[in-house]
Write a protein that holds these residues in place. Structure first.
Motif, PDB file in Angstrom:
ATOM      1  N   ALA A  30       0.854  -1.184   0.000  1.00  0.00           N
ATOM      2  CA  ALA A  30       0.000   0.000   0.000  1.00  0.00           C
ATOM      3  C   ALA A  30       0.890   1.235   0.000  1.00  0.00           C
ATOM      4  O   ALA A  30       1.952   1.245   0.630  1.00  0.00           O
ATOM      5  CB  ALA A  30      -0.889  -0.012   1.239  1.00  0.00           C
ATOM      6  N   GLY A  32       0.831   5.108   1.161  1.00  0.00           N
ATOM      7  CA  GLY A  32       0.165   6.208   1.844  1.00  0.00           C
ATOM      8  C   GLY A  32       0.763   7.516   1.340  1.00  0.00           C
ATOM      9  O   GLY A  32       0.624   7.887   0.179  1.00  0.00           O
ATOM     10  N   GLY A  33       1.485   8.215   2.218  1.00  0.00           N
ATOM     11  CA  GLY A  33       2.122   9.477   1.823  1.00  0.00           C
ATOM     12  C   GLY A  33       3.409   9.300   1.050  1.00  0.00           C
ATOM     13  O   GLY A  33       3.946  10.252   0.495  1.00  0.00           O
ATOM     14  N   GLY A  34       3.950   8.071   1.068  1.00  0.00           N
ATOM     15  CA  GLY A  34       5.177   7.782   0.319  1.00  0.00           C
ATOM     16  C   GLY A  34       6.436   8.366   0.935  1.00  0.00           C
ATOM     17  O   GLY A  34       7.514   8.300   0.342  1.00  0.00           O
ATOM     18  N   GLN A  35       6.341   8.919   2.155  1.00  0.00           N
ATOM     19  CA  GLN A  35       7.511   9.576   2.754  1.00  0.00           C
ATOM     20  C   GLN A  35       8.538   8.575   3.281  1.00  0.00           C
ATOM     21  O   GLN A  35       9.695   8.922   3.461  1.00  0.00           O
ATOM     22  CB  GLN A  35       7.064  10.514   3.882  1.00  0.00           C
ATOM     23  N   SER A  36       8.118   7.341   3.507  1.00  0.00           N
ATOM     24  CA  SER A  36       9.056   6.281   3.864  1.00  0.00           C
ATOM     25  C   SER A  36       9.170   5.276   2.719  1.00  0.00           C
ATOM     26  O   SER A  36      10.267   4.866   2.349  1.00  0.00           O
ATOM     27  CB  SER A  36       8.585   5.555   5.130  1.00  0.00           C
ATOM     28  N   LEU A  37       8.019   4.910   2.145  1.00  0.00           N
ATOM     29  CA  LEU A  37       8.042   3.907   1.075  1.00  0.00           C
ATOM     30  C   LEU A  37       8.721   4.447  -0.185  1.00  0.00           C
ATOM     31  O   LEU A  37       9.432   3.695  -0.876  1.00  0.00           O
ATOM     32  CB  LEU A  37       6.598   3.463   0.771  1.00  0.00           C
ATOM     33  N   HIS A  78      -0.189  14.146   8.609  1.00  0.00           N
ATOM     34  CA  HIS A  78       0.338  14.612   9.899  1.00  0.00           C
ATOM     35  C   HIS A  78      -0.098  16.055  10.176  1.00  0.00           C
ATOM     36  O   HIS A  78      -0.378  16.411  11.312  1.00  0.00           O
ATOM     37  CB  HIS A  78       1.870  14.543   9.914  1.00  0.00           C
ATOM     38  N   ILE A 106       6.874  17.235   4.690  1.00  0.00           N
ATOM     39  CA  ILE A 106       6.653  15.826   5.084  1.00  0.00           C
ATOM     40  C   ILE A 106       5.315  15.694   5.803  1.00  0.00           C
ATOM     41  O   ILE A 106       4.558  14.754   5.570  1.00  0.00           O
ATOM     42  CB  ILE A 106       7.828  15.346   5.949  1.00  0.00           C
ATOM     43  N   GLY A 110       2.832  12.801   4.702  1.00  0.00           N
ATOM     44  CA  GLY A 110       2.865  11.595   5.543  1.00  0.00           C
ATOM     45  C   GLY A 110       1.527  11.354   6.226  1.00  0.00           C
ATOM     46  O   GLY A 110       0.814  12.295   6.575  1.00  0.00           O
ATOM     47  N   THR A 111       1.179  10.087   6.416  1.00  0.00           N
ATOM     48  CA  THR A 111      -0.125   9.722   6.973  1.00  0.00           C
ATOM     49  C   THR A 111       0.021   8.960   8.289  1.00  0.00           C
ATOM     50  O   THR A 111       1.055   8.316   8.543  1.00  0.00           O
ATOM     51  CB  THR A 111      -0.913   8.840   5.984  1.00  0.00           C
ATOM     52  N   GLN A 124       6.919   9.772  16.237  1.00  0.00           N
ATOM     53  CA  GLN A 124       6.021  10.440  17.177  1.00  0.00           C
ATOM     54  C   GLN A 124       4.688   9.705  17.339  1.00  0.00           C
ATOM     55  O   GLN A 124       4.189   9.519  18.453  1.00  0.00           O
ATOM     56  CB  GLN A 124       5.733  11.871  16.685  1.00  0.00           C
ATOM     57  N   VAL A 167      -4.568  -0.879   7.339  1.00  0.00           N
ATOM     58  CA  VAL A 167      -4.941  -0.098   8.521  1.00  0.00           C
ATOM     59  C   VAL A 167      -5.941   0.946   8.039  1.00  0.00           C
ATOM     60  O   VAL A 167      -5.679   1.656   7.056  1.00  0.00           O
ATOM     61  CB  VAL A 167      -3.703   0.585   9.142  1.00  0.00           C
TER      62      VAL A 167
HETATM   63  C1  LIG Z   1      13.286  13.702   5.619  1.00  0.00           C
HETATM   64  C2  LIG Z   1      12.249  12.939   6.395  1.00  0.00           C
HETATM   65  C3  LIG Z   1      12.123  13.189   7.755  1.00  0.00           C
HETATM   66  C4  LIG Z   1      11.163  12.505   8.496  1.00  0.00           C
HETATM   67  N1  LIG Z   1      11.070  12.759   9.828  1.00  0.00           N
HETATM   68  C5  LIG Z   1      10.167  12.094  10.557  1.00  0.00           C
HETATM   69  C6  LIG Z   1      10.030  12.329  11.951  1.00  0.00           C
HETATM   70  O1  LIG Z   1      10.706  13.168  12.532  1.00  0.00           O
HETATM   71  N2  LIG Z   1       9.119  11.603  12.633  1.00  0.00           N
HETATM   72  C7  LIG Z   1       8.333  10.649  12.023  1.00  0.00           C
HETATM   73  O2  LIG Z   1       7.537  10.016  12.685  1.00  0.00           O
HETATM   74  N3  LIG Z   1       8.434  10.415  10.709  1.00  0.00           N
HETATM   75  C8  LIG Z   1       9.319  11.103   9.970  1.00  0.00           C
HETATM   76  N4  LIG Z   1       9.417  10.842   8.636  1.00  0.00           N
HETATM   77  C9  LIG Z   1       8.588   9.774   8.054  1.00  0.00           C
HETATM   78  C10 LIG Z   1       7.203  10.302   7.702  1.00  0.00           C
HETATM   79  O3  LIG Z   1       6.509  10.709   8.849  1.00  0.00           O
HETATM   80  C11 LIG Z   1       6.339   9.241   7.004  1.00  0.00           C
HETATM   81  O4  LIG Z   1       5.218   9.919   6.617  1.00  0.00           O
HETATM   82  C12 LIG Z   1       5.868   8.064   7.787  1.00  0.00           C
HETATM   83  O5  LIG Z   1       6.920   7.376   8.354  1.00  0.00           O
HETATM   84  C13 LIG Z   1       5.160   7.060   6.839  1.00  0.00           C
HETATM   85  O6  LIG Z   1       3.958   7.577   6.451  1.00  0.00           O
HETATM   86  P1  LIG Z   1       3.539   7.593   4.896  1.00  0.00           P
HETATM   87  O7  LIG Z   1       2.108   7.910   4.844  1.00  0.00           O
HETATM   88  O8  LIG Z   1       4.457   8.459   4.139  1.00  0.00           O
HETATM   89  O9  LIG Z   1       3.708   6.047   4.508  1.00  0.00           O
HETATM   90  P2  LIG Z   1       4.332   5.378   3.224  1.00  0.00           P
HETATM   91  O10 LIG Z   1       5.750   5.825   3.061  1.00  0.00           O
HETATM   92  O11 LIG Z   1       3.435   5.537   2.066  1.00  0.00           O
HETATM   93  O12 LIG Z   1       4.267   3.850   3.694  1.00  0.00           O
HETATM   94  C14 LIG Z   1       5.052   3.376   4.767  1.00  0.00           C
HETATM   95  C15 LIG Z   1       4.667   1.915   5.028  1.00  0.00           C
HETATM   96  O13 LIG Z   1       3.330   1.836   5.485  1.00  0.00           O
HETATM   97  C16 LIG Z   1       2.522   1.032   4.624  1.00  0.00           C
HETATM   98  N5  LIG Z   1       1.201   1.657   4.634  1.00  0.00           N
HETATM   99  C17 LIG Z   1       0.910   2.973   4.429  1.00  0.00           C
HETATM  100  N6  LIG Z   1      -0.383   3.204   4.680  1.00  0.00           N
HETATM  101  C18 LIG Z   1      -0.938   2.010   5.041  1.00  0.00           C
HETATM  102  C19 LIG Z   1      -2.252   1.600   5.440  1.00  0.00           C
HETATM  103  N7  LIG Z   1      -3.272   2.463   5.562  1.00  0.00           N
HETATM  104  N8  LIG Z   1      -2.459   0.295   5.740  1.00  0.00           N
HETATM  105  C20 LIG Z   1      -1.450  -0.599   5.650  1.00  0.00           C
HETATM  106  N9  LIG Z   1      -0.185  -0.274   5.285  1.00  0.00           N
HETATM  107  C21 LIG Z   1       0.070   1.027   4.999  1.00  0.00           C
HETATM  108  C22 LIG Z   1       3.257   1.027   3.300  1.00  0.00           C
HETATM  109  O14 LIG Z   1       2.954  -0.112   2.533  1.00  0.00           O
HETATM  110  C23 LIG Z   1       4.701   1.049   3.769  1.00  0.00           C
HETATM  111  O15 LIG Z   1       5.090  -0.260   4.148  1.00  0.00           O
HETATM  112  C24 LIG Z   1      10.336  11.527   7.866  1.00  0.00           C
HETATM  113  C25 LIG Z   1      10.452  11.301   6.488  1.00  0.00           C
HETATM  114  C26 LIG Z   1      11.396  11.989   5.759  1.00  0.00           C
HETATM  115  C27 LIG Z   1      11.501  11.726   4.287  1.00  0.00           C
END
Ligand SMILES: Cc1cc2nc3c(=O)[nH]c(=O)nc-3n(C[C@H](O)[C@H](O)[C@H](O)COP(=O)(O)OP(=O)(O)OC[C@H]3O[C@@H](n4cnc5c(N)ncnc54)[C@H](O)[C@@H]3O)c2cc1C
Length: 292
Positions: A30, A32-37, A78, A106, A110-111, A124, A167
């Motif tokens: 899946a 979400g926001g793609g900030q980790s994936l 977030h 971010i 991010g979600t 957090q 989730v």
């Molecule tokens: C430079 C930088 C700094 C950051 N600093 C911080 C920080 O200080 N604190 C912090 O907490 N985070 C930080 N992050 C991470 C950010 O908060 C991400 O948003 C978060 O970790 C993942 O959320 P996402 O929506 O981007 O998930 P994604 O990157 O899209 O997905 C992450 C994982 O979750 C899975 N996934 C996503 N949504 C669902 C769902 N609904 N159900 C099941 N699986 C799902 C995906 O398949 C993947 O495995 C940072 C990121 C960057 C690039």
């Protein structure tokens, strides 16, 4: 580097997303926001055959105040977690913590769901979910289930979620009226992941004695954790300067972080002591009887 090839899916409903997950299972991820994936795909640390983009599922971008608890959808960004009036009023610890995540850009993408599933031990939102005893809502075509955040999180990128499950949201218990709260973290640069983070809530009686303390720490083990022995020790104490130092030292003694090449275990322990004391001082600063 560019991602390995994958088939991109953009479902228009949760049912459609669940059908895709049921069909492709472990071969799918899946988005979400793609900030980790996003970075993981680019570095080829993740190579799913199917990418299921959740960003059209507006039904998962929601904040609902149910009174005793506040439901936050998995696709809630977030920034919305940090600013939604329902969260600022009902779960202010969550709002304050979300405001400290990374940088503005971010927080716009991010979600909540992504953060929970990524399960970084210093992140957090998982820390606040564990500290407040939140429940994670999970759905698949097989049905729905709810799991306590503390059980959902197992280690970084390891959670209680099957390949066909999404989730869909998190239910946070409303913080009681009059409860004080603080979130604090230490990171090397502004916007970096925390090395250590502390989340706490505190209730005092009319005499200034502690009725209830919830103390969660992140970045000191594979998952964020509550320090229940310190919470129990605090009950009945008046949090003056000596008591605050005693509780902070006990918090540091209660954790068993491991040495790693960048951060010695002692440094993390010292941070827990410093951040716990700072957070306790902050939440009692307006209470003349207990400050020193
Ligand atoms: C430079 C930088 C700094 C950051 N600093 C911080 C920080 O200080 N604190 C912090 O907490 N985070 C930080 N992050 C991470 C950010 O908060 C991400 O948003 C978060 O970790 C993942 O959320 P996402 O929506 O981007 O998930 P994604 O990157 O899209 O997905 C992450 C994982 O979750 C899975 N996934 C996503 N949504 C669902 C769902 N609904 N159900 C099941 N699986 C799902 C995906 O398949 C993947 O495995 C940072 C990121 C960057 C690039």
């Amino acid at each position: 580097m560019k991602p390995a090839a994958f088939t991109f899916h953009r479902p228009g409903s949760v049912d459609e997303a669940l059908a895709l997950l049921a069909q492709h299972g472990a071969a799918a991820k899946a988005l979400g926001g793609g900030q980790s994936l996003g970075p993981m795909l680019n570095m080829r640390l993740a190579q799913p055959e199917h990418l299921i983009d959740l960003n059209d599922l507006i039904e998962l971008d929601r904040v609902i105040d149910h009174g005793e608890w506040v439901e936050v959808g998995a696709l809630t960004r977030h920034h919305r977690v940090a600013t939604a009036p329902e969260i600022r009023q009902g779960v202010p610890l969550l709002a304050d913590a979300a405001a400290t995540i990374g940088h503005y850009a971010i927080r716009q993408r991010g979600t909540l769901g992504g953060s929970l599933v990524q399960a970084d031990p210093a992140a957090q939102l998982p820390l606040v979910a564990v500290t407040l005893g939140a429940d994670v809502m999970v759905r698949s075509r097989r049905g729905r289930r709810t799991v306590a955040a503390a059980e959902f999180l197992r280690a970084i990128m390891s959670v209680d979620l099957a390949g066909d499950e999404l989730v869909t949201g998190v239910c946070f218990p409303r913080q009681p009226d009059g409860e004080r709260w603080a979130f604090d973290l230490f990171s090397r640069r502004h916007g970096d992941f925390a090395i250590v983070a502390v989340a706490l809530t505190l209730q005092l009686d009319d005499a200034g004695a502690i009725v209830a303390l919830r103390l969660g720490v992140g970045g000191v083990g594979p998952v964020p954790m509550r320090l229940t022995a310190v919470e129990q020790r605090a009950v009945g104490l008046v949090p003056d300067g000596d008591t605050i130092l005693d509780l902070a030292r006990n918090a540091a003694a209660a954790i068993t972080p491991e040495d790693d090449p960048l951060v010695p275990a002692k440094y993390r322990r010292d941070l827990v002591e410093t951040l716990t004391a700072r957070a306790l001082r902050r939440v009692t600063a307006d209470w003349p009887e207990v400050t020193t």
